[in-house]
Enzyme design. Structure first.
Site, short mmCIF file in Angstrom:
data_model
loop_
_atom_site.label_atom_id
_atom_site.label_comp_id
_atom_site.label_asym_id
_atom_site.label_seq_id
_atom_site.Cartn_x
_atom_site.Cartn_y
_atom_site.Cartn_z
N CYS A 1 10.32 1.90 6.54
CA CYS A 1 10.14 2.20 5.12
C CYS A 1 11.34 3.12 4.80
O CYS A 1 12.39 2.66 4.40
CB CYS A 1 8.81 2.87 4.94
SG CYS A 1 8.21 2.93 3.24
N HIS B 1 5.45 -1.15 6.40
CA HIS B 1 4.94 -0.48 7.62
C HIS B 1 4.49 -1.56 8.54
O HIS B 1 3.21 -1.39 8.71
CB HIS B 1 4.23 0.67 7.29
CG HIS B 1 4.59 1.97 6.59
ND1 HIS B 1 5.21 3.08 7.27
CD2 HIS B 1 4.79 2.24 5.23
CE1 HIS B 1 5.61 3.77 6.27
NE2 HIS B 1 5.43 3.37 4.94
N GLU C 1 4.24 -1.06 11.56
CA GLU C 1 3.22 -0.21 12.51
C GLU C 1 1.77 -0.50 12.19
O GLU C 1 1.01 -0.35 13.18
CB GLU C 1 3.64 1.10 12.87
CG GLU C 1 3.29 2.00 11.80
CD GLU C 1 4.40 2.05 10.71
OE1 GLU C 1 5.46 1.18 10.61
OE2 GLU C 1 4.73 2.90 9.79
N1 GLN Z 1 10.01 8.18 0.42
C1 GLN Z 1 10.05 6.66 0.36
C2 GLN Z 1 9.42 6.10 -1.12
O1 GLN Z 1 8.36 6.63 -1.50
C3 GLN Z 1 9.65 6.02 1.40
C4 GLN Z 1 8.17 6.04 2.01
C5 GLN Z 1 7.70 5.98 3.14
O2 GLN Z 1 8.59 5.91 4.43
N2 GLN Z 1 6.48 5.58 3.40
O3 GLN Z 1 9.99 4.94 -1.35
#
Ligand code: GLN
Length: 552
Positions: free
Chosen positions: A393, A524, A526
């Site tokens: 992410c 994600h 994970e």
């Molecule tokens: N801050 C980033 C976004 O909002 C990544 C979010 C995250 O890593 N879950 O897009």
């Protein structure tokens, strides 16, 4: 009204928090599932947050996103990992959610002019939600974990709802109290009194435990079991010793050895349909706990490291578990080292060069400005030194920013999350997110839950998944700015996964010819890694890390 013949097991905590109610609930769930009963696991969080999405991970642990997109407590992740299946919105409730429904109904005049009260209205909403979970998931047995400790103000209404359910269905409801037996250093002897007091406290709610899971440093001996039986009014064979273990995944194996599953079925007056088959689980636990397996060292570069008594690893719980599952599959032992990205900012190139000793580097998800330049340095180092890198992410967004800055030469490349006026907003807020942010609507408004992604032929991602269409869970507001995709591709970055319409970049990678493993995901992965079904991208990343180790 309760489903005919449905069974309910309430798991409650006595004496103190952190005794492992979640692991007990998950283990009981797994054992009953393996004995042939469809089960569902419900987590009740007594806080007033409507979901777990607005809480700081350094205080509360990671936010676990369900397939649906609901942002929940990290315990839900453990439930999914133990059961090996997805859970639904019905399986999770907070006080905030319950009150929100009741208040919305009151505002809509649905209570016919009555005074709306905690009892019966809030209690009945809780019961209604417990019933919906049982019905929706087609299960036969619900295992319901009530968060907090017996005696808290916050969870009293939930215990009261459980008491009423038991009153109406005495044969179908049982209570399992997970308690703690301390061994004070000055005495060197295990004490049962706090557990006795906790039971007395629970009795004052009109609830009697049917089982006590006695957590302690060492196994609970017969003498103490007898004492607990007499003073807590619980059959001795229903007092289960649960000494500390080195891996939570051992718990179901130990409980099965102690015949907890059979005892629970007996208490619920249900026959054993089949013997629990834990062969695959046992095999996984053996591999995961093999201390002689060769090591693979992974640096996790993050920022959620600096609070008092908080357990650091909780902020990245699913990431750690995903690494462990894939390592076990490869017959390796993962050694995870936490690197505070702020230290990389302060420590200059020397600090970054330290990363060279690791076999692989991960930058996990995150929000905000703090520590991000350190993360970008780590990514640049991984790219230039050809150390396997996996970005999750934020870790993918920063990987693209690093590439834009240092390969494409767009020095001011940035994310508008941090720098609104960036000359090159390579990562930008998603269109539909703008209105949420403008209205300060932060709760539950990110791009959440499962979305499909198409994988390009001939890429590492496609080779890892071995299929063209995948579904992964998301939690973000920003995305790779489509305006920069063309230039980035010309400069050698490959967007190997995209949304079906091709607009959103879901995976970025470097071709294998240029780097052994440099890959980031907007989602994600994970969150969907399971002990018996490790995530293919984690497995491929670790495989590359293992080869990197050999090459050193
Ligand atoms: N801050 C980033 C976004 O909002 C990544 C979010 C995250 O890593 N879950 O897009």
């Amino acid at each position: 009204m309760a489903k005919e013949g449905h069974k309910y097991i309430f798991v409650l905590g006595g004496v103190m928090s952190g005794v492992g109610k979640g692991v007990v609930a998950s283990s009981v769930g797994l054992l009953l599932q393996q004995k042939g009963y469809p089960i569902n696991l419900v987590k009740i969080d007594p806080y007033l947050n409507v979901d777990a999405g607005t809480m700081n991970p350094t205080e509360h642990g990671e936010t676990f996103v369900l397939r649906s997109g609901l942002e929940t407590d990290q315990d839900m992740g453990n439930y999914e990992r133990f059961l090996g299946r997805d859970l639904t919105n019905e399986d999770y409730m907070t006080s905030g959610m319950v009150y929100q429904s009741v208040i919305a109904r009151e505002r809509a005049l649905e209570y016919g002019g009555k005074c709306v009260e905690a009892i019966p209205h809030v209690r009945d909403e809780i019961l209604h939600r417990i019933e919906s979970a049982a019905a929706y998931n087609g299960s036969r047995i619900s295992v319901i974990e009530i968060g907090g400790t017996i005696g808290d103000f916050q969870n009293a209404l939930f215990i009261e709802a459980a008491r009423v359910l038991k009153m109406n269905h005495p044969e179908d409801v049982l209570f399992m109290m997970v308690s703690y037996l301390p061994t004070p250093g000055t005495l060197g002897e295990m004490k049962t009194k706090p557990t006795q007091m906790a039971v007395r406290d629970l009795n004052s709610y009109g609830v009697q435990p049917d089982f006590i899971v006695a957590r302690s440093k060492e196994p609970v001996d017969e003498k103490r079991k007898e004492k607990l039986a007499i003073w807590c009014n619980v059959r001795k064979d229903r007092i289960i010793s649960a000494p500390d273990i080195s891996s939570i995944y051992e718990a179901p194996l130990n409980f099965e050895k102690d015949k907890l599953g059979d005892a629970v079925l007996d208490a619920l007056r249900l026959p054993e349909k089949k013997k629990a088959s834990l062969t695959a689980w046992r095999k996984f636990v053996r591999a995961a706990m093999d201390t002689k397996a060769p090591e693979v060292s992974i640096a996790v570069v993050g920022k959620y490291f600096d609070t008092g008594d908080f357990v650091l690893s909780d902020a990245y719980l699913s990431v750690i578990e995903a690494i462990k599952f894939s390592a076990a599959k490869l017959g390796r032992r993962a050694k995870i080292t936490w690197i505070n990205s702020k230290d990389l900012e302060k420590g200059g190139s020397k600090a970054t060069a330290m990363l060279g000793k690791f076999d692989g580097i991960i930058v996990p998800g995150g929000f905000g400005e703090s520590g991000i330049e350190g993360k970008i340095k780590a990514i640049q180092f991984a790219r230039e030194q050809k150390i396997p890198y996996f970005g999750l992410c934020y870790g993918m967004q920063l990987m693209v920013i690093e590439y834009a800055r240092n390969v494409l030469g767009l020095k001011d490349a940035h994310t508008t999350e941090i720098k609104k006026s960036a000359a090159h907003p390579v990562v930008d807020v998603m269109l539909e997110q703008k209105k949420h942010l403008a209205a300060n609507k932060y709760g539950g408004t990110m791009r959440l839950g499962v979305y499909p992604a198409y994988l390009k032929k001939g890429t590492m991602a496609r080779a890892a998944y071995k299929k063209e269409l995948v579904e992964e869970r998301h939690r973000h507001r920003y995305e790779i700015n489509p305006a920069y995709v063309g230039q980035l591709e010309v400069a050698g970055l490959v967007f190997s996964g995209t949304s079906p319409d091709g607009v959103l970049m879901e995976i970025a990678e470097l071709p294998r010819a240029k780097h052994p493993f440099m890959l980031g995901t907007q989602f994600h992965p994970e969150l969907q890694a399971r002990p018996l079904d490790p995530h293919p991208l984690f497995t491929e990343f670790l495989r590359a890390a293992v080869s990197n180790k050999k090459g050193k």
